[in-house]
Scaffold this active site. Structure first.
Site, PDB file in Angstrom:
ATOM      1  CB  VAL A 192      43.767  28.657  35.593  1.00  0.00           C
ATOM      2  CG1 VAL A 192      45.241  28.682  35.979  1.00  0.00           C
ATOM      3  CG2 VAL A 192      43.375  29.946  34.863  1.00  0.00           C
ATOM      4  CE  LYS A 249      41.842  39.423  37.960  1.00  0.00           C
ATOM      5  NZ  LYS A 249      41.934  38.173  37.282  1.00  0.00           N
ATOM      6  CD  GLU A 256      56.203  37.164  36.661  1.00  0.00           C
ATOM      7  OE1 GLU A 256      57.303  37.121  37.232  1.00  0.00           O
ATOM      8  OE2 GLU A 256      55.768  38.188  36.087  1.00  0.00           O
ATOM      9  N   GLY A 281      35.543  33.248  24.859  1.00  0.00           N
ATOM     10  CA  GLY A 281      36.002  32.820  26.187  1.00  0.00           C
ATOM     11  C   GLY A 281      36.920  33.834  26.849  1.00  0.00           C
ATOM     12  CE  LYS A 291      44.956  41.217  35.510  1.00  0.00           C
ATOM     13  NZ  LYS A 291      44.408  41.159  34.153  1.00  0.00           N
ATOM     14  N   GLY A 293      45.267  33.982  28.772  1.00  0.00           N
ATOM     15  CA  GLY A 293      44.261  32.915  28.766  1.00  0.00           C
ATOM     16  C   GLY A 293      44.751  31.777  29.656  1.00  0.00           C
TER      17      GLY A 293
END
Ligand SMILES: NC(=O)c1ccc[n+]([C@@H]2O[C@H](COP(=O)([O-])OP(=O)(O)OC[C@H]3O[C@@H](n4cnc5c(N)ncnc54)[C@H](OP(=O)(O)O)[C@@H]3O)[C@@H](O)[C@H]2O)c1
Length: 429
Positions: A30, A119, A143, A200, A218, A314
């Site tokens: 990320v 999360k 978010e 992935g 979540k 992703g």
């Protein structure tokens, strides 16, 4: 009719974009995607008043070669060095709880806004970190932590009337949806999981996705925002994906239904009903046909249902939502999020009253119907498929189902399974 204007409309004078120095906690999947996108999307970001400047990235191993290393000004293992760079905003993409908690706490205590995709961190410490942010006039945006490809949390946080919601039903884990969709198309569970890992989508250790733990975290975040109640995600009744047989999906298809990975929560007067499980959805249920990694959510409110669907999260999608949060933080002079009040903690989370899709081996349809009826559970449909016998029941409690399952096993029934069955009629979008 033509309207003549006495004075031409003034041309919009763009103000110079603010340079925002981004400190990146993590430069993995990320974090690297954030670094790439900050460069690729410089123009639309500039149009929204923000010119991102990638400062220092904190990682575990600074000596490891990584393509995104050249996009940031420094890569360091030293938190002091990271904060000495004086970021305007911190993007947290570490994962896990302990280190992320310490570093996000440090940033907020310095008054530095934080945006996160984590999360686990928000489910465990969201309230505490939001209160800390408030005390230090900083901001915490999250978010990207909850179905990042369907950005909707920020809208609801600013809209107290739209947030009058009493139930959430959602596909919150795209990897589980991809696995069930592949089984629907003829793969075994093992093949579907292997394919998700090859693409992935699933981690080498996929347990958080397939046990429902990821979706439970979540759902906890959503329950806090919409239900104003805190729960421990571990208390949500959860069923893993690997209890399913391919014949369960085939039998559902015979009834024109689909099995999807569902997270549901409803609340009233502090009592919480919730589950995370593969669930039988009638064909016209709004979440029944979400393909592959797609996420979706239905928010049942007093004025009707709001439905959102969007791509699974992703790295690229998550990076876009993180950078949108950076823009929101940077332009926050016009958007203040209200501070949260302390929320009560629900210690017991019950399963809601639902219909059930029941499977058993070695019993006939009439034996299955009789034994369910003796537990006070009425069948809507019965069928045999291969070695298995199936029933679709009218709404019943989890306790009722457990006692019926015990009776089925005592009568010689094998491979007994009961998963929630949701009606399309109660989920109109
Ligand atoms: N991957 C996705 O598609 C996705 C989607 C939505 C949300 N998320 C969330 O985004 C976050 C990051 O996920 P990811 O897939 O990018 O993880 P990842 O590839 O494992 O990257 C984690 C990064 O954080 C660094 N890091 C971890 N612990 C650290 C510590 N204690 N001190 C310093 N650096 C540390 C790692 O350093 P090294 O590189 O040196 O190991 C790495 O650069 C998680 O919260 C995840 O749930 C991910």
């Amino acid at each position: 009719m033509t309207v003549a204007l006495d004075h031409p409309l003034p041309a919009r004078v763009p103000s110079a974009p603010a340079t925002i120095r981004i400190g990146l906690l993590g430069l993995g999947n990320v974090g690297s995607a954030v670094a790439r996108l900050a460069q690729e999307a410089a123009e639309p970001l500039r149009m929204h008043g923000v010119q991102p400047l990638l400062g220092t990235a904190l990682v575990r191993s600074a000596t490891r070669e990584r393509p995104a290393g050249s996009l940031v000004s420094h890569v360091t293992e030293d938190p002091d060095r990271f904060f000495a760079d004086e970021p305007d905003v911190v993007v947290e993409a570490l994962g896990g709880v302990t280190a992320a908690h310490a570093l996000v706490t440090r940033a907020l205590a310095l008054g530095i806004p934080v945006v996160t995709a984590n999360k686990s961190l928000i489910a465990a410490h969201g309230d505490e970190l939001l209160a800390l942010a408030d005390r230090h006039h900083a901001t915490l945006r999250y978010e990207a932590s909850c179905i990042a490809g369907v950005p909707f949390l920020g809208t609801y946080e600013r809209r107290p009337l739209a947030t009058r919601v009493h139930r959430i039903t959602a596909v919150l884990n795209g990897t589980s949806n991809a696995i069930l969709s592949a089984i629907d198309n003829g793969s075994t569970y093992a093949e579907a999981l292997e394919d998700a890992q090859r693409r992935g989508l699933a981690e080498p250790d996929p347990s958080s996705d397939v046990t429902g733990a990821d979706a439970a975290q979540k759902l906890t975040i959503l329950l806090r925002l919409f239900g104003q109640v805190r729960i421990d995600p571990a208390t949500i009744p959860s069923t893993p994906l690997d209890v399913l047989y391919p014949s369960d999906l085939e039998a559902s298809a015979d009834w024109k239904a689909r099995i999807k990975p569902i997270a549901q929560a409803s609340w009233r007067h502090g009592a919480v009903h919730a589950f995370v499980a593969p669930a039988f959805l009638a064909a016209d249920h709004p979440l029944a046909n979400l393909p592959d990694v797609t996420n979706g959510i239905i928010l049942d409110g007093i004025d009707g249902a709001h439905c959102f669907t969007g791509p699974g999260a992703g790295p690229a999608v998550t990076a876009a939502t993180l950078l949108d949060d950076v823009v929101e933080v940077a332009t926050e002079r016009t958007v203040r999020h209200r501070a949260r009040e302390a929320a009560p903690c629900a210690t017991v989370v019950d399963h809601p009253l639902t219909g059930w899709f029941v499977r058993v081996e070695a019993l006939t349809t009439s034996e299955l119907a009789d034994m369910l009826m003796s537990a006070g559970i009425w069948c809507d449909r019965l069928a045999s498929h291969g070695n298995c016998t199936y029933a679709l029941t009218l709404p019943a409690t989890l306790e009722g189902l457990r006692s019926a399952a015990g009776a089925l096993r005592a009568a010689g029934g094998r491979a007994v399974l009961a998963i929630p069955a949701l009606d399309a009629a109660e989920a109109a979008c």
